[in-house]
Design an enzyme around this catalytic site. Structure first.
Site, PDB file in Angstrom:
ATOM      1  NE  ARG A 156     -15.715   0.516 -15.790  1.00 42.92           N
ATOM      2  CZ  ARG A 156     -15.819   1.824 -16.008  1.00 42.92           C
ATOM      3  NH1 ARG A 156     -15.737   2.302 -17.231  1.00 42.92           N
ATOM      4  NH2 ARG A 156     -15.992   2.665 -14.999  1.00 42.92           N
ATOM      5  CD  GLU A 171     -17.756   8.737  -5.539  1.00 44.87           C
ATOM      6  OE1 GLU A 171     -18.715   7.971  -5.352  1.00 44.87           O
ATOM      7  OE2 GLU A 171     -16.889   8.550  -6.401  1.00 44.87           O
ATOM      8  CE  LYS A 188     -15.909   5.896  -4.271  1.00 44.80           C
ATOM      9  NZ  LYS A 188     -16.485   4.585  -4.579  1.00 44.80           N
ATOM     10  CB  SER A 234      -9.251   4.126  -8.414  1.00 44.65           C
ATOM     11  OG  SER A 234     -10.264   3.555  -9.195  1.00 44.65           O
ATOM     12  N   GLY A 235     -10.732   6.834  -9.706  1.00 40.12           N
ATOM     13  CA  GLY A 235     -10.875   7.952 -10.649  1.00 40.12           C
ATOM     14  C   GLY A 235     -10.103   7.876 -11.952  1.00 40.12           C
ATOM     15  N   GLY A 236      -9.689   6.697 -12.378  1.00 42.18           N
ATOM     16  CA  GLY A 236      -8.952   6.590 -13.642  1.00 42.18           C
ATOM     17  C   GLY A 236      -7.463   6.363 -13.457  1.00 42.18           C
ATOM     18  NE  ARG A 263     -12.880   4.288 -13.344  1.00 45.21           N
ATOM     19  CZ  ARG A 263     -12.863   5.588 -13.623  1.00 45.21           C
ATOM     20  NH1 ARG A 263     -12.502   5.997 -14.828  1.00 45.21           N
ATOM     21  NH2 ARG A 263     -13.187   6.484 -12.724  1.00 45.21           N
TER      22      ARG A 263
HETATM   23  P1  13P Z   1     -13.467   4.413  -9.494  1.00 45.44           P
HETATM   24  O1  13P Z   1     -12.618   3.859  -8.407  1.00 45.44           O
HETATM   25  O2  13P Z   1     -13.399   3.646 -10.770  1.00 45.44           O
HETATM   26  O3  13P Z   1     -13.284   5.892  -9.649  1.00 45.44           O
HETATM   27  O4  13P Z   1     -14.971   4.204  -9.035  1.00 45.44           O
HETATM   28  C1  13P Z   1     -15.317   4.462  -7.746  1.00 45.44           C
HETATM   29  C2  13P Z   1     -16.696   4.933  -7.692  1.00 45.44           C
HETATM   30  O5  13P Z   1     -17.517   4.378  -6.984  1.00 45.44           O
HETATM   31  C3  13P Z   1     -17.069   6.099  -8.494  1.00 45.44           C
HETATM   32  O6  13P Z   1     -18.299   6.593  -8.066  1.00 45.44           O
END
Ligand code: 13P
Length: 339
Positions: A33, A177, A219, A261-263, A292
């Site tokens: 990043r 998650e 999550k 959010s996953g991208g 992100r």
């Molecule tokens: P993102 O929202 O960028 O996917 O990250 C969340 C997260 O904690 C991934 O493990």
């Protein structure tokens, strides 16, 4: 294990109008990043950046908890207060990423299993004494031809449940998650099918391993088209498919669901959350635990320059506030330019 106290932490993590900031990027990930903003990833730069986020004025109006990487758990703010103590003083719950990342799953065709169970009991006890009250473990599921295999789903679900039981024994709320990746050109329907199978397997494993469901936060990914798909599904379709899938699989005792959010772009992630909450009421809180989608814009505004701290905080405050509005379905895309 005191289930009532786990439940009250979980409830506070998904308190009305608030959500979780995932700021737990591992050193290699934050390095990527920072490379994008031409900033060197030194320990001090990582501290400065995270301090910028955590010290944003009034952020506890929107943020209930922050997931930290181990390095950050042991760092301090500019007044020499350890970050977990500083966050706690603001009424924000400190959490900790405890997994050791997704590693190659032996005997699979390019799938992964998340590692980190060895020595976890001892680490959790250390993290608790440093102030962490919840933890995160991310399992990664890939969609592709012949993927995911039952083997990868079962192995990851088993590890998620083992982690969850250990957390609860240590009075730490586990964020469970299971992330079905958005990478690929698959349809929303395929994502639904895989997410459905993964959630079913995860809740079966949690049940077998005696995890108290009122003391976890789920999550998950949203049910969404692959990032390279043609004709990606629109906001309303993603929202209804996701709510439908969760309703089938997530027991009502679970206090909250905090999406990754996953991208997705920052705006997409906020719009999807708002649209899902408009479909409510739901048996669980529908919240966010974005990495992100909360950080991309503040990170860019900061760009590693001390003179940009206020700008970075302004962007972080804006994203947090808009996601807070999305918690009650009150976000509208026009608000992006109005700010
Ligand atoms: P993102 O929202 O960028 O996917 O990250 C969340 C997260 O904690 C991934 O493990």
């Amino acid at each position: 294990m005191n289930v009532e106290s786990l439940n009250s932490i979980a409830q506070a993590m998904v308190a009305p109008n608030k959500g979780i900031l995932a700021a737990d990027e591992s050193t290699p990930t934050i390095g990527k990043r920072f490379a994008n903003i031409n900033t060197e990833s030194t320990e001090e730069n990582r501290r400065t950046y995270r301090n910028m986020l955590f010290s944003t004025p009034n952020i506890s109006d929107y943020i209930s908890g922050v997931i930290l990487f181990e390095e950050t758990l042991k760092q301090s703010n500019d007044a020499d207060l350890l970050f977990p103590d500083y966050l706690t003083s603001l009424g924000i719950i400190p959490g900790i990423k405890v997994d050791k990342g997704a590693q190659k799953l032996a005997g699979s065709n390019g799938e992964t299993v998340t590692e980190g169970l060895d020595g976890l009991r001892e680490r959790l006890s250390d993290y608790y004494s440093l102030g962490a009250r919840f933890a995160k473990w991310r399992a990664v599921i890939h969609i592709g031809s012949n993927k995911p295999s039952d083997y990868a789903i079962d192995t990851n679900a088993h590890a998620l449940a083992r982690y969850s039981t250990l957390c609860q024994e240590a009075q730490i709320v586990p964020i469970v998650e299971p992330e079905v990746l958005m990478d690929g050109d698959h349809s929303l329907e395929r994502c639904y099918e895989v997410t459905s199978k993964v959630l079913g397997t995860v809740f079966e494993a949690l049940d077998k391993q005696n995890v108290a469901l009122n003391g976890i936060i789920l999550k998950p990914n949203m049910v969404i088209s692959g990032s390279d798909a043609n004709n990606r599904a629109d906001v309303a379709t993603v929202a209804s498919a996701t709510v439908n899938c969760l309703t089938k699989h997530v027991p009502e005792e679970v206090p909250g669901i905090a999406f990754l959010s996953g991208g997705q772009t920052s705006e997409e992630a906020t719009a999807h959350l708002s649209s899902m909450n408009e479909l409510g009421p739901h048996p669980w809180q529908l919240s966010f635990s974005y990495g992100r989608a909360l950080q991309a814009l503040p990170l860019k505004a900061w760009s590693g320059k001390s003179e940009n701290i206020t700008l970075g905080q302004k962007e972080f405050s804006k994203r947090s506030r808009l996601n807070s509005l999305a918690r009650t379905g009150n976000y509208h895309p026009q608000m992006e330019s109005a700010d």
